[in-house]
Design a protein around this motif. Structure first.
Motif, PDB file in Angstrom:
ATOM      1  N   UNK A  71       0.836  -1.186   0.000  1.00 52.83           N
ATOM      2  CA  UNK A  71       0.000   0.000   0.000  1.00 52.83           C
ATOM      3  C   UNK A  71       0.878   1.245   0.000  1.00 52.83           C
ATOM      4  N   UNK A  72       0.311   2.301  -0.567  1.00 52.83           N
ATOM      5  CA  UNK A  72       0.991   3.583  -0.659  1.00 52.83           C
ATOM      6  C   UNK A  72      -0.015   4.664  -0.298  1.00 52.83           C
ATOM      7  N   UNK A  73       0.383   5.602   0.538  1.00 55.34           N
ATOM      8  CA  UNK A  73      -0.465   6.751   0.837  1.00 55.34           C
ATOM      9  C   UNK A  73      -0.530   7.601  -0.428  1.00 55.34           C
ATOM     10  N   UNK A  74      -1.747   7.958  -0.821  1.00 62.76           N
ATOM     11  CA  UNK A  74      -1.916   8.730  -2.050  1.00 62.76           C
ATOM     12  C   UNK A  74      -1.987  10.212  -1.730  1.00 62.76           C
ATOM     13  N   UNK A  75      -1.119  10.973  -2.379  1.00 65.85           N
ATOM     14  CA  UNK A  75      -1.089  12.416  -2.204  1.00 65.85           C
ATOM     15  C   UNK A  75      -1.181  13.152  -3.526  1.00 65.85           C
ATOM     16  N   UNK A  76      -1.797  12.510  -4.522  1.00 62.15           N
ATOM     17  CA  UNK A  76      -1.968  13.141  -5.825  1.00 62.15           C
ATOM     18  C   UNK A  76      -0.874  12.821  -6.825  1.00 62.15           C
ATOM     19  N   UNK A  77       0.095  11.997  -6.439  1.00 60.00           N
ATOM     20  CA  UNK A  77       1.196  11.675  -7.340  1.00 60.00           C
ATOM     21  C   UNK A  77       0.733  10.899  -8.569  1.00 60.00           C
ATOM     22  N   UNK A  78       1.358  11.175  -9.701  1.00 62.46           N
ATOM     23  CA  UNK A  78       1.046  10.507 -10.973  1.00 62.46           C
ATOM     24  C   UNK A  78       1.982   9.335 -11.232  1.00 62.46           C
ATOM     25  N   UNK A  79       3.101   9.293 -10.547  1.00 62.08           N
ATOM     26  CA  UNK A  79       4.054   8.199 -10.716  1.00 62.08           C
ATOM     27  C   UNK A  79       4.503   7.698  -9.356  1.00 62.08           C
ATOM     28  N   UNK A  80       4.805   6.429  -9.322  1.00 62.56           N
ATOM     29  CA  UNK A  80       5.408   5.816  -8.138  1.00 62.56           C
ATOM     30  C   UNK A  80       6.759   5.269  -8.572  1.00 62.56           C
ATOM     31  N   UNK A  81       7.807   5.581  -7.860  1.00 66.27           N
ATOM     32  CA  UNK A  81       9.135   5.140  -8.271  1.00 66.27           C
ATOM     33  C   UNK A  81       9.373   3.661  -7.975  1.00 66.27           C
ATOM     34  N   UNK A  82      10.410   3.137  -8.559  1.00 67.43           N
ATOM     35  CA  UNK A  82      10.897   1.793  -8.251  1.00 67.43           C
ATOM     36  C   UNK A  82      11.051   1.692  -6.739  1.00 67.43           C
ATOM     37  N   UNK A  83      10.458   0.660  -6.145  1.00 67.60           N
ATOM     38  CA  UNK A  83      10.568   0.450  -4.706  1.00 67.60           C
ATOM     39  C   UNK A  83       9.571   1.217  -3.865  1.00 67.60           C
ATOM     40  N   UNK A  84       8.486   1.701  -4.450  1.00 69.07           N
ATOM     41  CA  UNK A  84       7.474   2.446  -3.674  1.00 69.07           C
ATOM     42  C   UNK A  84       6.831   1.564  -2.606  1.00 69.07           C
ATOM     43  N   UNK A  85       6.775   0.262  -2.850  1.00 66.68           N
ATOM     44  CA  UNK A  85       6.286  -0.690  -1.850  1.00 66.68           C
ATOM     45  C   UNK A  85       7.050  -1.993  -2.036  1.00 66.68           C
ATOM     46  N   UNK A  86       6.996  -2.844  -1.028  1.00 67.11           N
ATOM     47  CA  UNK A  86       7.684  -4.132  -1.081  1.00 67.11           C
ATOM     48  C   UNK A  86       6.718  -5.243  -1.431  1.00 67.11           C
ATOM     49  N   UNK A  87       7.200  -6.196  -2.199  1.00 66.08           N
ATOM     50  CA  UNK A  87       6.429  -7.375  -2.583  1.00 66.08           C
ATOM     51  C   UNK A  87       7.438  -8.447  -2.974  1.00 66.08           C
ATOM     52  N   UNK A  88       6.975  -9.581  -3.421  1.00 69.40           N
ATOM     53  CA  UNK A  88       7.882 -10.644  -3.858  1.00 69.40           C
ATOM     54  C   UNK A  88       7.903 -10.622  -5.387  1.00 69.40           C
ATOM     55  N   UNK A  89       8.983 -10.105  -5.937  1.00 67.01           N
ATOM     56  CA  UNK A  89       9.104  -9.891  -7.372  1.00 67.01           C
ATOM     57  C   UNK A  89       9.147 -11.166  -8.188  1.00 67.01           C
TER      58      UNK A  89
END
Length: 122
Positions: A71-89
């Motif tokens: 999950x990511x807190x949304x603040x109006x951003x249009x892009x999320x960078x590499x590593x914005x959240x953790x998961x199993x790639x």
């Protein structure tokens, strides 16, 4: 009658907002075999009132494998960078198709819009 019209308008506006939300992603710097950093993601049409974005990844060629999401807190951003959240790639033995889905959640945790995108890896 006014109540019925107001309800219909609210439903139509929610449906329209959901239909407009879109996302895409590129693998970018993702390293094969369980890179814990999410790929770069672009978003559009995220509805007003969104407080949190909840992501999940599924390998459509091995849907029982649990990649999870974040999950990511949304603040109006249009892009999320590499590593914005953790998961199993991804770590497929051969190219697999992956689907990342996102839910836009309001302050109470209610889903107000969804979107998804697919991309083959590697």
């Amino acid at each position: 009658m006014r109540l019925v019209l107001a309800f219909g308008f609210a439903v139509a506006m929610t449906t329209a907002a959901s239909a407009d939300m879109a996302m895409n992603f590129e693998w970018g710097p993702t390293v094969k075999c369980f890179d814990p950093k999410s790929p770069p993601i672009t978003l559009s049409g995220v509805p007003a009132g969104t407080k949190t974005l909840a992501f999940k990844m599924v390998d459509t060629d091995a849907p029982d494998f649990k990649h999870g999401g974040g999950t990511v807190v949304f603040g109006g951003q249009k892009t999320l960078p590499y590593g914005a959240f953790s998961y199993r790639g991804p770590c497929p033995p051969r190219p697999h198709m992956y689907e990342i889905s996102v839910k836009a959640l309001d302050g109470s945790g209610k889903t107000i819009a969804t979107a998804k995108a697919r991309r083959r890896f590697p």
